[in-house]
Design a protein around this motif. Structure first.
Motif, mmCIF file in Angstrom:
data_model
loop_
_atom_site.group_PDB
_atom_site.id
_atom_site.type_symbol
_atom_site.label_atom_id
_atom_site.label_comp_id
_atom_site.label_asym_id
_atom_site.label_seq_id
_atom_site.Cartn_x
_atom_site.Cartn_y
_atom_site.Cartn_z
ATOM 1 N N VAL A 193 0.857 -1.183 0.000
ATOM 2 C CA VAL A 193 0.000 0.000 0.000
ATOM 3 C C VAL A 193 0.895 1.235 0.000
ATOM 4 O O VAL A 193 1.820 1.347 0.806
ATOM 5 N N VAL A 194 0.605 2.150 -0.934
ATOM 6 C CA VAL A 194 1.412 3.359 -1.104
ATOM 7 C C VAL A 194 0.504 4.574 -0.997
ATOM 8 O O VAL A 194 -0.565 4.615 -1.608
ATOM 9 N N GLY A 195 0.924 5.551 -0.210
ATOM 10 C CA GLY A 195 0.207 6.819 -0.122
ATOM 11 C C GLY A 195 0.864 7.828 -1.040
ATOM 12 O O GLY A 195 2.078 8.028 -0.983
ATOM 13 N N GLY A 196 0.082 8.447 -1.921
ATOM 14 C CA GLY A 196 0.627 9.378 -2.899
ATOM 15 C C GLY A 196 0.301 10.826 -2.602
ATOM 16 O O GLY A 196 -0.681 11.137 -1.921
ATOM 17 N N LYS A 197 1.117 11.712 -3.129
ATOM 18 C CA LYS A 197 0.901 13.147 -2.961
ATOM 19 C C LYS A 197 -0.355 13.606 -3.698
ATOM 20 O O LYS A 197 -0.842 14.704 -3.480
ATOM 21 N N ASP A 198 -0.881 12.753 -4.568
ATOM 22 C CA ASP A 198 -2.122 13.062 -5.278
ATOM 23 C C ASP A 198 -3.353 12.710 -4.442
ATOM 24 O O ASP A 198 -4.469 12.677 -4.953
ATOM 25 N N HIS A 199 -3.142 12.435 -3.147
ATOM 26 C CA HIS A 199 -4.222 12.141 -2.195
ATOM 27 C C HIS A 199 -4.892 10.791 -2.462
ATOM 28 O O HIS A 199 -6.036 10.590 -2.105
ATOM 29 N N ARG A 200 -4.146 9.879 -3.078
ATOM 30 C CA ARG A 200 -4.684 8.547 -3.342
ATOM 31 C C ARG A 200 -3.890 7.501 -2.575
ATOM 32 O O ARG A 200 -2.693 7.679 -2.334
ATOM 33 N N LEU A 201 -4.563 6.426 -2.211
ATOM 34 C CA LEU A 201 -3.913 5.219 -1.731
ATOM 35 C C LEU A 201 -3.903 4.240 -2.888
ATOM 36 O O LEU A 201 -4.922 4.064 -3.567
ATOM 37 N N TYR A 202 -2.760 3.616 -3.126
ATOM 38 C CA TYR A 202 -2.602 2.625 -4.185
ATOM 39 C C TYR A 202 -2.282 1.292 -3.528
ATOM 40 O O TYR A 202 -1.482 1.228 -2.599
ATOM 41 N N CYS A 203 -2.882 0.220 -4.023
ATOM 42 C CA CYS A 203 -2.595 -1.115 -3.514
ATOM 43 C C CYS A 203 -2.102 -1.981 -4.669
ATOM 44 O O CYS A 203 -2.761 -2.061 -5.714
ATOM 45 N N PHE A 204 -0.924 -2.601 -4.474
ATOM 46 C CA PHE A 204 -0.322 -3.467 -5.482
ATOM 47 C C PHE A 204 -0.200 -4.876 -4.923
ATOM 48 O O PHE A 204 0.033 -5.056 -3.725
ATOM 49 N N ASP A 205 -0.326 -5.877 -5.804
ATOM 50 C CA ASP A 205 -0.115 -7.250 -5.354
ATOM 51 C C ASP A 205 1.386 -7.539 -5.317
ATOM 52 O O ASP A 205 2.212 -6.673 -5.624
ATOM 53 N N TYR A 206 1.757 -8.768 -4.959
ATOM 54 C CA TYR A 206 3.158 -9.119 -4.788
ATOM 55 C C TYR A 206 3.956 -9.056 -6.092
ATOM 56 O O TYR A 206 5.179 -9.000 -6.074
ATOM 57 N N GLN A 207 3.271 -9.041 -7.235
ATOM 58 C CA GLN A 207 3.949 -8.934 -8.533
ATOM 59 C C GLN A 207 3.964 -7.500 -9.065
ATOM 60 O O GLN A 207 4.430 -7.253 -10.164
ATOM 61 N N GLY A 208 3.410 -6.572 -8.286
ATOM 62 C CA GLY A 208 3.412 -5.176 -8.698
ATOM 63 C C GLY A 208 2.217 -4.766 -9.525
ATOM 64 O O GLY A 208 2.170 -3.651 -10.036
ATOM 65 N N GLU A 209 1.223 -5.633 -9.648
ATOM 66 C CA GLU A 209 0.010 -5.283 -10.388
ATOM 67 C C GLU A 209 -0.909 -4.467 -9.483
ATOM 68 O O GLU A 209 -1.152 -4.851 -8.333
ATOM 69 N N GLU A 210 -1.423 -3.362 -10.009
ATOM 70 C CA GLU A 210 -2.306 -2.530 -9.199
ATOM 71 C C GLU A 210 -3.630 -3.243 -8.972
ATOM 72 O O GLU A 210 -4.308 -3.646 -9.912
ATOM 73 N N LEU A 211 -3.996 -3.399 -7.698
ATOM 74 C CA LEU A 211 -5.264 -4.019 -7.342
ATOM 75 C C LEU A 211 -6.369 -2.981 -7.246
ATOM 76 O O LEU A 211 -7.489 -3.228 -7.671
ATOM 77 N N TRP A 212 -6.044 -1.830 -6.659
ATOM 78 C CA TRP A 212 -7.016 -0.747 -6.533
ATOM 79 C C TRP A 212 -6.306 0.531 -6.148
ATOM 80 O O TRP A 212 -5.161 0.517 -5.720
ATOM 81 N N SER A 213 -7.015 1.627 -6.326
ATOM 82 C CA SER A 213 -6.580 2.912 -5.774
ATOM 83 C C SER A 213 -7.841 3.645 -5.360
ATOM 84 O O SER A 213 -8.916 3.416 -5.905
ATOM 85 N N VAL A 214 -7.706 4.492 -4.354
ATOM 86 C CA VAL A 214 -8.863 5.205 -3.839
ATOM 87 C C VAL A 214 -8.456 6.625 -3.476
ATOM 88 O O VAL A 214 -7.381 6.844 -2.926
ATOM 89 N N LEU A 215 -9.304 7.564 -3.811
ATOM 90 C CA LEU A 215 -9.104 8.953 -3.433
ATOM 91 C C LEU A 215 -9.499 9.087 -1.972
ATOM 92 O O LEU A 215 -10.545 8.607 -1.553
#
Length: 127
Positions: free
Chosen positions: A81-103
């Motif tokens: 899970v990564v918090g971005g300066k664009d005010h989004r949370l990004y979630c990636f699986d173990y292979q780096g594929e984006e599972l979801w992002s949320v504002l």
């Protein structure tokens, strides 16, 4: 912060990440018994093996502010899970594929300090 699973040489200790590092975490995200290093660097999220090989890296639209990982879905593999300066949370699986992002919404306690979609920092994941 330096993380080494075994003794290292001076040359390895002097290796630098070419980007600004905003956050580091470790977890065995792929379930192989070896912890990976997770880094929020500039506008990227990176997953790095213990010996320094980059497994995957993903570019975010804006700066990656923080990073953490845990097994969110109890499948034996970690999610990043990564918090971005664009005010989004990004979630990636173990292979780096984006599972979801949320504002993320602004903090109601400090509306005058943050825009409508305020800054977010991942504190910790829990099982």
């Amino acid at each position: 912060m330096r993380l080494f699973s075994e003794p290292v040489t001076v040359a390895q200790r002097d290796t630098r990440v070419p980007f600004r590092t905003n956050g580091l975490a470790t977890l065995d995200v792929d379930g192989d018994g070896q912890a990976e290093i997770l880094a929020a660097t500039s506008n990227q999220a990176q997953c790095i093996r213990g010996e320094g090989t980059v497994i995957w890296q993903r570019e975010l639209p804006k700066e990656a502010l923080c990073i953490d990982a845990c097994d969110l879905d109890n499948d034996g593999k970690g999610e990043v899970v990564v918090g971005g300066k664009d005010h989004r949370l990004y979630c990636f699986d173990y292979q780096g594929e984006e599972l979801w992002s949320v504002l993320t919404p602004a903090d109601a306690a400090y509306p005058e300090r943050e825009p409508k979609t305020g800054m977010v920092r991942v504190v910790k994941c829990a099982d």
